[in-house]
Design a protein around this motif. Sequence first.
Motif, PDB file in Angstrom:
ATOM      1  N   ALA A  67       0.724  -1.257   0.138  1.00 24.95           N
ATOM      2  CA  ALA A  67       0.055   0.181  -0.015  1.00 24.95           C
ATOM      3  C   ALA A  67       1.044   1.208   0.012  1.00 24.95           C
ATOM      4  CB  ALA A  67      -1.058  -0.091   1.145  1.00 24.95           C
ATOM      5  N   LYS A  68       2.072   1.216   0.876  1.00 21.44           N
ATOM      6  CA  LYS A  68       2.769   2.357   0.801  1.00 21.44           C
ATOM      7  C   LYS A  68       3.335   2.728  -0.798  1.00 21.44           C
ATOM      8  CE  LYS A  68       5.342   2.344   5.225  1.00 21.44           C
ATOM      9  NZ  LYS A  68       5.361   3.671   5.600  1.00 21.44           N
ATOM     10  N   ALA A  69       3.595   1.496  -1.372  1.00 22.71           N
ATOM     11  CA  ALA A  69       4.506   1.797  -2.690  1.00 22.71           C
ATOM     12  C   ALA A  69       3.388   2.112  -3.783  1.00 22.71           C
ATOM     13  CB  ALA A  69       5.138   0.465  -2.873  1.00 22.71           C
ATOM     14  N   GLU A  96      -0.919   5.797  11.716  1.00 24.16           N
ATOM     15  CA  GLU A  96       0.173   6.733  12.066  1.00 24.16           C
ATOM     16  C   GLU A  96       0.977   7.505  10.962  1.00 24.16           C
ATOM     17  OE1 GLU A  96       0.175   8.470  15.141  1.00 24.16           O
ATOM     18  OE2 GLU A  96      -1.240   6.874  15.752  1.00 24.16           O
ATOM     19  N   SER A  97       1.253   6.454   9.992  1.00 22.86           N
ATOM     20  CA  SER A  97       1.873   6.832   8.951  1.00 22.86           C
ATOM     21  C   SER A  97       0.936   6.963   7.616  1.00 22.86           C
ATOM     22  CB  SER A  97       2.991   5.805   8.467  1.00 22.86           C
ATOM     23  OG  SER A  97       2.302   4.646   8.199  1.00 22.86           O
ATOM     24  N   ARG A  98      -0.312   7.080   7.855  1.00 18.95           N
ATOM     25  CA  ARG A  98      -1.355   7.557   6.875  1.00 18.95           C
ATOM     26  C   ARG A  98      -1.373   6.646   5.513  1.00 18.95           C
ATOM     27  NH1 ARG A  98      -0.939  13.886   7.501  1.00 18.95           N
ATOM     28  NH2 ARG A  98       1.095  13.628   7.605  1.00 18.95           N
ATOM     29  N   VAL A  99      -1.234   5.186   5.887  1.00 18.32           N
ATOM     30  CA  VAL A  99      -1.237   4.116   4.910  1.00 18.32           C
ATOM     31  C   VAL A  99      -2.841   3.696   4.469  1.00 18.32           C
ATOM     32  CG1 VAL A  99      -0.252   2.313   3.963  1.00 18.32           C
ATOM     33  CG2 VAL A  99       1.126   3.896   4.889  1.00 18.32           C
ATOM     34  N   PRO A 166      -5.545   9.073   4.555  1.00 17.05           N
ATOM     35  CA  PRO A 166      -5.498   7.748   4.445  1.00 17.05           C
ATOM     36  C   PRO A 166      -5.180   7.089   5.574  1.00 17.05           C
ATOM     37  CG  PRO A 166      -3.962   8.921   2.609  1.00 17.05           C
ATOM     38  CD  PRO A 166      -4.221   9.957   3.723  1.00 17.05           C
ATOM     39  N   GLY A 167      -5.518   5.651   5.956  1.00 19.04           N
ATOM     40  CA  GLY A 167      -5.264   4.875   6.978  1.00 19.04           C
ATOM     41  C   GLY A 167      -6.281   3.823   6.950  1.00 19.04           C
ATOM     42  N   PRO A 168      -6.136   2.841   8.015  1.00 18.42           N
ATOM     43  CA  PRO A 168      -6.871   1.439   7.907  1.00 18.42           C
ATOM     44  C   PRO A 168      -8.335   1.608   8.119  1.00 18.42           C
ATOM     45  CG  PRO A 168      -5.586   1.787  10.061  1.00 18.42           C
ATOM     46  CD  PRO A 168      -5.354   3.096   9.076  1.00 18.42           C
ATOM     47  N   VAL A 169      -8.819   0.583   7.622  1.00 13.38           N
ATOM     48  CA  VAL A 169     -10.290   0.354   7.770  1.00 13.38           C
ATOM     49  C   VAL A 169     -10.485  -1.003   8.167  1.00 13.38           C
ATOM     50  CG1 VAL A 169     -12.689   0.466   6.865  1.00 13.38           C
ATOM     51  CG2 VAL A 169     -11.109   2.394   6.534  1.00 13.38           C
TER      52      VAL A 169
END
Length: 575
Positions: A67-69, A96-99, A166-169
């Motif tokens: 997801a980061k990439a 925390e890192s908005r992925v 962005p973040g987890p769901v």
Amino acid sequence: MLDFRNANSLWASVLVETLVRLGLRNAVVCPGSRSTPLALALALYPEIVATPVLDERSASFFALGLAKASRLPVAVVCTSGSAGANFYPAVIEARESRVPLLMLTADRPPELRDCASGQTIDQQKLFGDFPNGYSELALPEVQIGQLHYLRQTLVQAWTRSCHPVPGPVHLNCPFRDPLPPIADGQTEALEAIARELDSSDFFAHLGDLQFSAPKVQLSIEPSAKGLIIAGPAQPADPEGYCRAIAHLSQSLGWPVLAEGLSPLRNYGTINPQLIANYDGILRNREAAARLTPDQVIQIGPLPTSKVLRQWLGQVNPNRWIIDPGDRNLDALHGRSVPVKCSIEHLSIQCKPKPNWPNPYTQLWLTLDARFRQRISEVFQTDAPIESKLTWLLSQHLPSKTPLIIANSMPVRDVEYFWQPGDRHILPYFNRGANGIDGTLSTALGIAQHHGRGVLLTGDLALLHDTNGFLMRPKFQGHLTILLVNNSGGGIFEMLPVSKFEPPFEDFFAMPQAIAFADLCQTYGVDYALIKNWDQLIAWLNPLPLNGIRLLELQTNRKTDARWRQDTLNAIARDL
């Protein structure tokens, strides 16, 4: 691709088709029975690269790397019970890192909960407040209205994973038996809905969601002693990000203190007012006093440097903090004003003008050049100094290499010693929670997306995630692991607790007696010991195309800690 063999298979296929229409391209699937409908739907869908991973913690960090990439949500699936709890560290890092991540935890139906039915725990809001959103899906039903509900819930989940931050769901997904696509007594209802449901119409309105950027105006007072500080960043368009900052710098005539964990030092010629050695410069008290700014534009979080943070806290200038998200990025609690927009948007407002460096900017540039020259001189050594590894990587990694940087000492050596250049290296890191969880698995996900990658890590961070090596048979592309083996946690040698022995060595440094050559043989990973620096440079150019390779540099933790501190302080004194 809709599967009408039973209620669960129809439900899961609508779920997957909806996500694919929204943009899902990668999924990571962990083994288990209750997640069977999801696993089958994802594994058999041609537009999705579904990767099976045994260990849930490793799987979730592999998904984080993808997801980061890719900058798109990645789905990660597990069965019921404690399996989902292993996603927690990656959920925290993603927040925390908005992925963007979609955590799909299968679950038993309500009637089988809280009654000792086996492999069942309370999965309601399993990850607390860390996810951007949470929903428990309804049990699968063969009704068109319920399929409409499912589709809309997934649209909301996808949206909340991407926007505004962005973040987890987390989606909790209960299923009743039968879990495989076998008859469940609803044949007539399934045949009827198959006639009623027109897929081309049902999914027609779905597509990539578009989000507009906020319009923000920022009035900056002219200043002869202004400073731009750019912290860790992993932008979608690295060159565009660097050009935006360069445009702002040249418009204002202000220097840019560029964190090593951003692309700025890898697009060096774009910004002639770039400062890389600020940590070392500010160790000189006289220089630090002369360089006190009256205004600062801070882009994103502050850099890692403790020296820089302490200096800013002492001088307490007016600061504008540029970031489109909703987080408080002022750990100093100073005179700061949050500006909720991207640097790319902000730079458009600036009118370019010829502005030769003023005396303040010129002083920064002069001291930075002196420091860089002295660093180059001290690294003319054949000794296995671990900091030299970072210095060499900045000059010898192949162009556009994705570089994954582990936490603790690697990120600090990158900040101290990464030299500006034009190799367009792509730095990646997990600096949301700053932990060592999932370092290898994250790197594998990033490398698989790009087709190649290099991981710079210490021994403890790698050992914390060796289950990531279980992905080797399914891994696509190449990853070179540059392992600094200093027999323990080098970061703790930099802290005051290192003076207290016992219990320092056993309870903080925690050396592990692992033969990495044997470990690599166990997992089928290529291994080599770095015996000299010329050998390392040759191994980096070119990088292999396939597989996983570990190159081990053996160093002395205590010697390196003293060298790092003594060298930085000595150069600073001589400025």
